[in-house]
Structure formats: structure tokens, C-alpha cells
Design a protein around this motif. Sequence first.
Motif, mmCIF file in Angstrom:
data_model
loop_
_atom_site.group_PDB
_atom_site.id
_atom_site.type_symbol
_atom_site.label_atom_id
_atom_site.label_comp_id
_atom_site.label_asym_id
_atom_site.label_seq_id
_atom_site.Cartn_x
_atom_site.Cartn_y
_atom_site.Cartn_z
ATOM 1 N N CYS A 51 1.032 12.052 -13.461
ATOM 2 C CA CYS A 51 1.524 12.019 -12.084
ATOM 3 C C CYS A 51 1.518 10.585 -11.589
ATOM 4 N N HIS A 52 2.157 10.370 -10.438
ATOM 5 C CA HIS A 52 2.178 9.035 -9.830
ATOM 6 C C HIS A 52 0.758 8.613 -9.475
ATOM 7 N N ASP A 53 0.483 7.333 -9.659
ATOM 8 C CA ASP A 53 -0.880 6.853 -9.419
ATOM 9 C C ASP A 53 -1.241 6.773 -7.946
ATOM 10 N N PHE A 54 -0.260 6.965 -7.056
ATOM 11 C CA PHE A 54 -0.566 6.909 -5.618
ATOM 12 C C PHE A 54 -0.920 8.285 -5.050
ATOM 13 N N ILE A 55 -0.946 9.321 -5.863
ATOM 14 C CA ILE A 55 -1.275 10.663 -5.371
ATOM 15 C C ILE A 55 -2.786 10.858 -5.330
ATOM 16 N N VAL A 56 -3.273 11.371 -4.203
ATOM 17 C CA VAL A 56 -4.667 11.804 -4.075
ATOM 18 C C VAL A 56 -4.626 13.323 -3.894
ATOM 19 N N TRP A 57 -5.228 14.042 -4.835
ATOM 20 C CA TRP A 57 -5.148 15.508 -4.820
ATOM 21 C C TRP A 57 -6.230 16.097 -3.929
ATOM 22 N N VAL A 58 -5.834 17.095 -3.126
ATOM 23 C CA VAL A 58 -6.790 17.817 -2.276
ATOM 24 C C VAL A 58 -6.613 19.315 -2.520
ATOM 25 N N GLN A 59 -7.669 20.080 -2.246
ATOM 26 C CA GLN A 59 -7.655 21.494 -2.592
ATOM 27 C C GLN A 59 -6.768 22.333 -1.683
ATOM 28 N N ASN A 60 -6.728 21.999 -0.395
ATOM 29 C CA ASN A 60 -5.998 22.832 0.562
ATOM 30 C C ASN A 60 -5.648 22.019 1.809
ATOM 31 N N GLU A 61 -5.012 22.671 2.750
ATOM 32 C CA GLU A 61 -4.558 21.998 3.972
ATOM 33 C C GLU A 61 -5.730 21.434 4.770
ATOM 34 N N VAL A 62 -6.815 22.169 4.871
ATOM 35 C CA VAL A 62 -7.976 21.704 5.636
ATOM 36 C C VAL A 62 -8.539 20.423 5.033
ATOM 37 N N GLU A 63 -8.641 20.402 3.717
ATOM 38 C CA GLU A 63 -9.152 19.204 3.050
ATOM 39 C C GLU A 63 -8.191 18.024 3.246
ATOM 40 N N LEU A 64 -6.883 18.320 3.250
ATOM 41 C CA LEU A 64 -5.890 17.263 3.505
ATOM 42 C C LEU A 64 -6.130 16.629 4.868
ATOM 43 N N ILE A 65 -6.350 17.467 5.888
ATOM 44 C CA ILE A 65 -6.563 16.946 7.247
ATOM 45 C C ILE A 65 -7.831 16.098 7.300
ATOM 46 N N HIS A 66 -8.902 16.559 6.693
ATOM 47 C CA HIS A 66 -10.148 15.789 6.712
ATOM 48 C C HIS A 66 -9.982 14.455 5.964
ATOM 49 N N HIS A 67 -9.257 14.475 4.855
ATOM 50 C CA HIS A 67 -8.997 13.234 4.123
ATOM 51 C C HIS A 67 -8.198 12.258 4.998
ATOM 52 N N LEU A 68 -7.219 12.795 5.732
ATOM 53 C CA LEU A 68 -6.389 11.938 6.569
ATOM 54 C C LEU A 68 -7.203 11.326 7.709
ATOM 55 N N TYR A 95 0.850 -1.198 0.000
ATOM 56 C CA TYR A 95 0.000 0.000 0.000
ATOM 57 C C TYR A 95 0.879 1.238 0.000
ATOM 58 N N GLN A 96 0.513 2.235 -0.789
ATOM 59 C CA GLN A 96 1.161 3.538 -0.721
ATOM 60 C C GLN A 96 0.208 4.620 -1.212
ATOM 61 N N CYS A 97 0.280 5.758 -0.539
ATOM 62 C CA CYS A 97 -0.631 6.859 -0.865
ATOM 63 C C CYS A 97 -0.006 8.165 -0.400
ATOM 64 N N VAL A 98 -0.191 9.217 -1.195
ATOM 65 C CA VAL A 98 0.215 10.562 -0.794
ATOM 66 C C VAL A 98 -0.959 11.494 -1.017
ATOM 67 N N PHE A 99 -1.405 12.166 0.038
ATOM 68 C CA PHE A 99 -2.387 13.243 -0.098
ATOM 69 C C PHE A 99 -1.594 14.516 -0.374
ATOM 70 N N MET A 100 -1.836 15.123 -1.510
ATOM 71 C CA MET A 100 -1.056 16.282 -1.944
ATOM 72 C C MET A 100 -1.973 17.475 -2.184
ATOM 73 N N VAL A 101 -1.600 18.618 -1.599
ATOM 74 C CA VAL A 101 -2.348 19.850 -1.825
ATOM 75 C C VAL A 101 -2.011 20.385 -3.209
#
Length: 792
Positions: A199-216, A186-192
Motif C-alpha cells: 500500500c501507499h506509505d502515507f496510509i495510516v490504518w485504523v480499525q473503525n470510524e471512532v478510531e479515525l476520529i480520535h487519530h484525527l 507532508y501527506q497522510c491518509v487515515f483509512m478505516v
Amino acid sequence: MTNTHVKGRVLTRHAIYRHGQLVLQYYIKTAEGPVLAELYHSEVICFCRQQDVDQLSQKVGFALKAETISLLSFAHEPISALYLKSNTQLKLLGRIASDIGITLFEADIRPEQRYLIERFIALDIECSGHYQERNPTSTIPLLSINRARKMPSNELVDIPLKMVSLDFECSFTGELYSVGLYGADYQCVFMVGEPQAECHDFIVWVQNEVELIHHLIAWFSDYDPDIIIGWAVVTFDLALLFKRCVLHQIPLLIGRGHTELSWKVADKYRPETLSLPGRVVLDGIDWLKAAFYQFDSFSLESVSRQLLSEGKAIDHVENRGQEITHLFEQDKNALAFYNITDCRLVWDIFEKTQLLDFAIERAKLTGLEFGRVGASIAAFYHLYLPHLHRSGFVAPAQPASQGLESPGGYVMSSIPGYYKDVLVLDFKSLYPSIIRTFLIDPKGLVEGLYAREVKGDATTVAGYLGAQFSRKSPILPALVASLAEQRELAKRDRNAPLSQAIKIIMNSLYGVLGSRGCVFHDAKLASSITMRGHQIMKLTKQWIEECGYQVIYGDTDSTFVWLGDNHGIKDIQAVGKHLSVSITQRWLEWCVEEYQLDSYLELEFETHFEQFIMPTLRGSDEGSKKRYVGAVSNDQQQLTLTFKGMEQVRSDWSPIARRMQYHLYELFFKGEDVIDFLSNELAAIKCGARDNELIFKKRLRRNVEDYTAKSSPHVKAAKQLAELLGDVSVTRKGQQIRYIMTLTGAQTIEAKPQNIDYEYYICKQIKPIAEPILQLCGHSFDSLVNNQLLLL
């Protein structure tokens, strides 16, 4: 209601209050998944003398529940147990008792710990009880505990633990850029940022820092890891995440069952203050140190280079803060790869060193919370207390010693010089063996002194400083015997993590008894270990020399035996083995003759140094201590050098001094020219060809402003670096400072200093490491340098 049995591993333990009642909570991982087990109607327990109960009852403002029990204090006074509803009541009781001079015993044992301790439960547990109905949104079953016990070894089941490696990337100001998550397959990166086509297929794009925290937070609920690993993962990653959540007013619900991450002490972001229900956090740095790994630097870059022959996925590691921000702004795909690579490196280090297995075995042995590092005193309490209670005593409230302390390990004066054929004979686990052989035990000391002084019993075992030890069911020797047996089984089964965990625990026993922070500390105990060690080392030297060999040095548990010039021995290995067996036998006979005791002292043949150098103290003919160099040949007849206490093994010396020292001894042992090598290196230093080896690296052990010696080179360089970068964070405790010595003193390498003080390096770095070798060759460093000057 049907009774249910649950078997698993205790991940975390907590004490909470619900409707005014103390509830003990244990998150248990079973083969079927996580379970929350709760024990209701619990109480906080401590003890006092029976004669003090009435006075305490009159002073406290609540009904004090006390019960007469069949336990004694170490002063042989009858004891009562006190049962309290909360820690608040305990604190109040403690203040009142202190004000009126009444002693409370074991008042610092937390209730969630005591429940497990008294039942010998460490990590593996079997609970019986019944399941409670819960809110439909909760996915974790809730078990109401009726009874719990240590899971018998023959009933242990394989409990798979789900682990993830976590790492954040952020700006200089702490704004989150991305978070990497790496697990088994398993590998994943939440990226703002905005989604990119390529791009790498393990990247999950988020709009901003707040969205990153909620995704996490949502990810933790879905993936549901048991264990989080990382590099400074508590002090940096989780602390940073917590601060960003506070900033955005987001509850950090990443614990099991959607519970909140919190800290037991505000603004103290350390492993021991972290509270994360149902999840264990293991920091790679802390656990490598706990397993006694040693590195010049514990940076992820340095450790991964040494262990994995691979480093970070970034070009300029020293300026990674700037590089990370540059990647975030210009190449987020590369930043994601860097982020996930850091996660994978941590994962691979854990795999390579078996750190998770080590942490599990340590928790099984000590009963400490899974994931807790250090805490050797707490581990001792967990091991010792249940046996002590069953022997009829409560622990003392404070150490017995009043400043009278024991000496350290025995260090023999050395006979300096160059030798061929030196044997090293080591006592196997000397201090634990002394404890086991001579019945050294806190309870045994109390009973022995009482038996000797009150009952006139002459069968006790004499220790030091007036100590007498009872022969009747000593606790600590039995624990050592059990640990030693388990370690032999672990070695036989090639279970390296368990063997290492047991070794560390066994070797910590003396340190605990010798610490004033331990309530069992008594100089009689500690001295009966170390002074017995002195006696053992001295007698061992005498007996070896009676065999016709010379002992040239001894240190704590090691004896260095020179076979002599022209000894004519063909099988040196056989001599080493014979000596170790015969001395071990003599100790067996001595212990029976002197004390009527079985000896567990075992001398082992450790090493045969084909060549050996014991240097003198600088500026003296006297032999040094804890410093030597030995050489042995491997199977390919290549020399392998062992340095002890020399500059070679000290990270506060320059790389050039360490490299040159190794090479000087290697040349000497091979019979090659050291003078030519030294002359060439000195010339290279003076012409600037070795500048990249002159850089010192030293870590700040406290904040710069807290140093009293402001002239310390690395402190001066840290202040200069802060001015240069405009960043005071580089002056904080833990920062590694790189500097070079110039004609104007220490300067940070970021300042790119040009006026390097080459004479400083020659006189202060090279001369001390070269002189011992030159003396053996009949030369002096000063004459070598003067001759070189004449040739210029």
C-alpha cells in the motif's frame, strides 16, 4: 512582573465569560509560535443620546454605567457611552430601548471586534502584557494584555503560517471511510480497514470510524496547523465530522489548545457560524469567488481541469459516490490515492491562484476576521468607524433613506452594426474616483447639510437629491486616496493578491453606501455617485465627439469610440492614448472651474478592437445594451475574441450554442463562409452527431420544493433524477442538474433519453445566436433552414 511585547497575526478572535467577567481572546501567530492573548475586565459598549440616559436607567433592572463623551449623533445630539457586563445585558437593554422608543447606536459591534477597530488593528498586532501560568498540559502561552496597537509597517515581521488541505471520503449515509491531509512536504491518509502489505506509505490504518476520529484529533494537536483549506470544507467536511462526533459522543477537540469546534447557530453549518479557536478555515470555492474567479462549475473536477489541466483520480466523476464506496470495499489503496489527490488539487489551486496571499491581504485591509469572506458592509464599518469617532460622531442607528433610491450606472443607447477600429476608453475606478473628487462621505454629508442649512455656509460641494458635502476633513475620500496609493504600490511591486484585494474593496464602497443593509445608506450619497457618473459619461461623449469621432456605446465607466470608415490613421494606439490624456485634462479643468476641486478622474485607453459587432435587440432594429463582440489580433496575428453579455459567456446555454457562436463570429471576422458551417452543423445536429453537446447544466438555487415555477426544466429533471436514484438529496439547493430537452420536455441524462427534441435546439438555441451574424451577411436563419429542407 516583566512586561512582554508580542508581535504577530490575529488568527481568531472570541468573547467568552469567565467567573462572570467578559474576557476577549485573541489567538495570535508569532514568529515563535501561537500565543493566546486575553484582555480581562472587558465591557460591551454601545451609545445613546445623553437625554435618554436617565429614562433607560430607570427601566433596566441593573446599574447602568453611562459616561458623557464628546461625540454627536448624525442629528448633532450629544451622546453618552453605555458600558455593559455582557451581551445578555445588551439584549435586555435593546428590548427596553425599543419598547420606549429610545435609539441605541452601534449596538451590533461585537466587543472582540470593537477593541481592534478602535485601535486600527486589522491582522497584524503588537501586544504588551505579561505571561500567565497555565495548566502544564497546555502548550500555548497565555498573555494577559495591558495594551495593543496596530503593528507599524516598518516593524512587520515574517510570520510563517502552517497550512493543511483536508478532505473526507464517506459512504452515502455519511460514515467516514478516510481523511486525507496534505501540506508542505507532508501527506497522510487515515483509512478505516485492515493493514495491507502492499500500500501507499502515507496510509495510516485504523480499525473503525471512532478510531479515525480520535487519530484525527490527536493529529491536530501534534501537527498544529494555522490554516485548514479544502473544497466545501466547512459546509461538507467539517460539518460531517461534527455530526459523526455527535453521533459517537466524541468532543471534537481540534481547536488550538485542545479546544472544541462548535457552531454559533445550531444546525447552520456555514463559514460565518463556525467557531474553531486558533485556526483559520479557507474554503476554495468561497475564496475563488471572493477573488472574482469565474467558472462554469465550481466543482473541484472542473476548476482543477481549467487551472491545473488535471482532474480527480477517479474514472467516473459523475457517479463518484458509488465509485468511492466500491473502492472502499474493493481497493482501499486506490481510495487513499484518490483522497490525497483531492487534497493536493486543492493545495495546488491555492498555490496557482495565490488565494492564501489574497486572504491575508484582504484581512490586513479590512480588519475582518482572517478567513471571513463577503461581509463588505462589515468591512466598511471596520474601515470607517475609528475615523468617524475621532471626527466626533457615532454611526447612525439606521439608514436615512425612506424608499428614495438612486439610479444605477449609466448605460448609453448603442448604435448597432459592424465596425472596424473601435477604441474602448475606461475611467479608472470611476466610482471611487467620484467619491474622492467630489468629497462624497457620510460624515461630510451630515456636516455639509448642517453647515449649509444651519450656518448658511456656501462653500459646500453640491451633490444630487439635495446633498451638500463639507470640504472639512472628509473620511471616505481620504480612505479611497490611501487605498489608491497602496494599489499603485502593489502594482509597482507586482503584488497581484494585494492589488486585487484593494480593487475589490474600492469597488465595493458604492455598493455598501447603496445598500439598505448599511446604517450609512442614504440615497443622497448613492445618487451623488451614480448620477455624477451619468454626467461624467455624457460630457465625456460630448467632448470625444467634438474631437471628430463617434461614440457608438457607453456603459457605466466605458466609452466605445468608432474612428470612422477610411480614417487614414496610421498609429491608432497613439490616438487612443491622446484621447484618454486630453479628456482627463478636460476633467481636471472642469472640476476646478465648476467646484474648485482637484479631479481624480482618469480616463485610460483600454483596448483597440480591430473589428467590433454591436448586435440589435432580438426582433428589433434597436441596439442592444451590455452585449457585444470584439476582435483583436495577438502578436502571432491570431484573432482573439471578446464576448460581453452574449450566450458564449453564459453557462445556462447549451455547449453547442456556445461553441457555434464563437466559431460563427470567428469565421465572420476572418471573412470565411458562415453559411456552409451552419448548414453542416444543423445537419449534424439532426442526425444525432452532436448529442454530447446538447446537455444543459444548471445548479439548483433553492430546494426543489421551494421553486414556484415547477415547470423550470432543471427542476423537472431534478425531480426525475430523485425518483430514478431514490435519493432526494439531488433535489437540494446547490446540486448541479444535467438534463437534455426531449419531445416530452426536460429529462435528466441519467435516464438516458432517446427522443431528443432537435427542433428545440435549432429554434431555441442555434437560431438566436446565428441570426445576428446572418443579418450582417444579408441572410436569414429561416431561409437557410428552408433551403436546407429543400435539399433533403
